[in-house]
Write an enzyme that holds these catalytic residues in place. Structure first.
Site, short mmCIF file in Angstrom:
data_model
loop_
_atom_site.label_atom_id
_atom_site.label_comp_id
_atom_site.label_asym_id
_atom_site.label_seq_id
_atom_site.Cartn_x
_atom_site.Cartn_y
_atom_site.Cartn_z
N ASP A 208 0.83 -1.20 0.00
CA ASP A 208 0.00 0.00 0.00
C ASP A 208 0.87 1.26 0.00
O ASP A 208 1.88 1.33 0.71
CB ASP A 208 -0.87 -0.04 1.26
CG ASP A 208 -1.77 1.17 1.38
OD1 ASP A 208 -2.69 1.28 0.56
OD2 ASP A 208 -1.55 2.00 2.28
N GLU A 250 1.09 -0.68 -5.05
CA GLU A 250 0.06 0.34 -5.21
C GLU A 250 0.76 1.68 -5.37
O GLU A 250 1.19 2.29 -4.39
CB GLU A 250 -0.89 0.39 -4.02
CG GLU A 250 -2.12 1.22 -4.33
CD GLU A 250 -2.49 2.25 -3.27
OE1 GLU A 250 -3.55 2.87 -3.44
OE2 GLU A 250 -1.74 2.46 -2.31
C1 BGC Z 1 -5.75 2.74 0.31
C2 BGC Z 1 -6.77 3.67 0.89
C3 BGC Z 1 -6.22 4.24 2.19
C4 BGC Z 1 -4.83 4.85 1.97
C5 BGC Z 1 -4.16 5.25 3.23
C6 BGC Z 1 -4.59 3.66 0.07
O1 BGC Z 1 -3.71 3.34 -0.84
O2 BGC Z 1 -6.18 2.11 -0.85
O3 BGC Z 1 -8.00 3.05 1.10
O4 BGC Z 1 -7.08 5.22 2.68
O5 BGC Z 1 -4.01 3.95 1.32
O6 BGC Z 1 -3.82 4.11 3.97
#
Ligand code: BGC
Ligand code: CA
Length: 564
Positions: A208, A250
């Site tokens: 993430d 991501e």
């Molecule tokens: C997630 C979000 C989240 C953010 C902060 C993102 O990349 O997909 O849902 O709010 O990270 O953690």
């Protein structure tokens, strides 16, 4: 001895069909209004039947849930609302025994401010190792040019902490302090958490917000060389001790900025293709293929063992960060008439409402998702055309309970309705009485049956996950036509599929130059219907509104039969 993953092919993620779901939203087993692992286990038959091969779970760790679990308070446990570690293990085994892989979240850019590390950091003396797990500053002037992502909520990337008497850095909500990757202890802790889940048998990790690990003066604090080095360290640790695992990046950046996250095949196995997604919606609304062909032309080649992750919608807003200001205005106008539909730099709606619940448009977009180069990701509920609730806060409108049947709470939970973590969708068009799994299973013409058939069809071919892409350029720009081709090294065979999509709401004619395939027979894949052979003349086709064709180009029978 390396620890084996559940998949037998090291490149399994190239042929995968990923299904993104939230444990909390899927099935409640104990009537407390919150989905849980036992509930999810009870719905695995449904997922297997749908044909998806990899389950991506949104964060299920202990958390104050101020960012739906992306605010983690403990990396190595399960949120008690969703079950126990043992329940997770049972889920993992049950998924594996059905031949499904499991993808979970590794959220390492930040923690919750309730994480014990942060609680200790604020109390620890300035400059001490415990304090330095996070990024502190005496003032809020550093890194001034760094964009604010949650622009609707946050005014600065710095927040003042009374206890510490200092500012801390956060790229997301102010209750999500960023970890300090300059501190080697942070990498050590991340490695521990990663190994905890990989040892258990988890197949894949979604990294993430991975672009933001380091901060450096005079930069946007994104995509820094130090960040790439840290990810490579994590990947090397995986390759040293485990087989057949996958890391998905991501990174919401342009294709050229995402490319380095694949490294030389030694960084991330997969990365989402963020910029393609809004351009698919643009192309549909403008009835013009240019936004799609243009972004694909800007997409660099990636190493052989790497793969793009493709999606139409996910749990977040439909992000418009990666389009120009003009394109953004256009998208807002075209897809979010009500300002409530907008959040941050994006649109918080589900697939079906975005396309006015138009079944042909839903099918067309899915045909692109399933035939473009990459691994498709289906967001839970989109396979039945679920709606959203723009009156819920944040991005929660697209995270409502899965609609299983027309019974109380859509069959999601036996709790009193007021107790549900979010209300089920109840409006006459998308409400659970109209849109639910049970009804669609008994209706052969339902979107669910259609999706299942398309998933099954896609899985018969390697070309979609592994092949090359070449666009044709017919004069009629409302038609998107492309050739997917794959030489299978292990079988010495090849697959060639011609995909043709009509982006217009009206029927369209098209003439395709198929000179390189003269003599071959296009066979329509859904019905296995042979079309007229290809000649050196332009190949004429007529497409109904929003329709698409997948045509396998096969050698003409004469050329494969021995002469009499
Ligand atoms: C997630 C979000 C989240 C953010 C902060 C993102 O990349 O997909 O849902 O709010 O990270 O953690
Ligand atoms: Ca429950």
């Amino acid at each position: 001895m390396k620890k084996a993953g559940s998949a037998s092919d090291p490149l399994w993620y190239k042929d995968a069909i990923i299904y993104e779901l939230h444990v909390r939203a899927f099935q409640d087993s104990n009537g407390d209004g919150i989905g849980d692992f036992p509930g999810l286990i009870s719905r695995l038959d449904y997922l297997q039947d749908l044909g998806v091969t990899c389950l991506w779970l949104l964060p299920f760790y202990p958390s104050p849930l101020r960012d739906d679990g992306y605010d983690i308070a403990n990396y190595v446990d399960v949120n008690p609302s969703y079950g126990t570690l043992d329940d997770f293990r049972q889920f993992l085994d049950a998924a594996h025994s059905r031949g499904m892989q499991v993808l979970i979240e590794l959220v390492i850019n930040h923690t919750s401010d309730e994480h014990p590390w942060f609680q200790a950091a604020r109390l620890a003396p300035a400059g001490s190792p415990a304090r330095d797990l996070y990024v502190w500053s005496a003032d809020n002037q550093r890194y001034k040019n760094v964009p604010i992502i949650f622009s609707d909520t946050e005014k600065s990337n710095w927040a003042w902490d009374e206890v510490a008497g200092a500012y801390y850095w956060h790229r997301f909500f102010s209750h999500q302090p960023d970890l300090n990757f300059d501190n080697p202890a942070v990498i050590e802790e991340v490695l521990k958490a990663m190994r905890f889940w990989l040892d258990m048998g988890v197949d894949a990790l979604r990294m993430d917000a991975i672009a933001y690990l380091y901060e450096r003066d005079g930069t946007r604090c994104e995509n820094l060389p130090e960040t790439h080095a840290a990810i490579k360290t994590l990947r090397a640790a995986i390759d040293a001790d485990y087989t057949n695992r996958c890391v998905l990046a991501e990174v919401n950046q342009s294709p050229t900025d995402v490319r380095p996250y694949f490294g030389d095949g030694d960084e991330c196995h997969m990365a989402f293709h963020f910029p393609l997604m809004p351009r698919i919606y643009m192309a549909l609304r403008q009835e013009d293929r240019l936004p799609i062909t243009d972004i694909m032309a800007q997409t660099p080649a990636i190493p052989d063992n790497c793969q793009w992750g493709l999606f139409l919608r996910n749990h977040d807003e439909l992000t418009l960060e990666m389009v120009t200001a003009d394109e953004r205005d256009y998208m807002y106008l075209a897809y979010s008439a009500d300002p409530r539909m907008r959040i941050n730099v994006g649109i918080r709606r589900r697939l079906a409402p975005l396309v006015d619940n138009n079944r042909r448009r839903i099918e067309l977009l899915n045909s692109l998702l399933l035939s473009f180069p990459g691994t498709p990701i289906i967001y839970y509920g989109d396979e039945i055309g679920m709606g959203d609730n723009i009156y819920l806060g944040d991005r929660n409108g697209v995270r409502t309970p899965m609609q299983w049947n027309p019974d109380r709470n859509a069959g999601f939970s036996t709790a009193v309705p007021a107790r549900l973590y979010f209300p089920v969708i109840m409006d006459p068009i998308y409400g659970y009485q109209a849109i639910n799994v049970e009804a669609q299973l008994s209706d052969q013409s339902s979107l669910l049956h259609w999706t299942r058939n398309m998933v099954a069809l896609r899985k018969l071919f390697h070309v979609f996950g592994r092949g090359t892409l070449e666009f044709l350029s017919p004069d009629n720009r409302k038609i998107l036509a492309y050739i997917r081709h794959y030489e299978n090294p292990s079988h010495g065979s090849s697959e060639t599929v011609l995909c043709v999509a009509n982006l217009s709401r009206f029927a369209q004619p098209v003439s395709l130059n198929l000179n390189s395939f003269v003599g071959m027979i296009p066979v329509e894949l859904l019905g296995y219907v042979p079309f007229p052979p290809i000649t050196s003349q332009p190949y004429p086709l007529t497409l109904a509104p929003y329709s698409f064709l997948w045509l396998e180009l096969q050698p003409a029978p004469e050329s494969i039969l021995p002469p009499l």
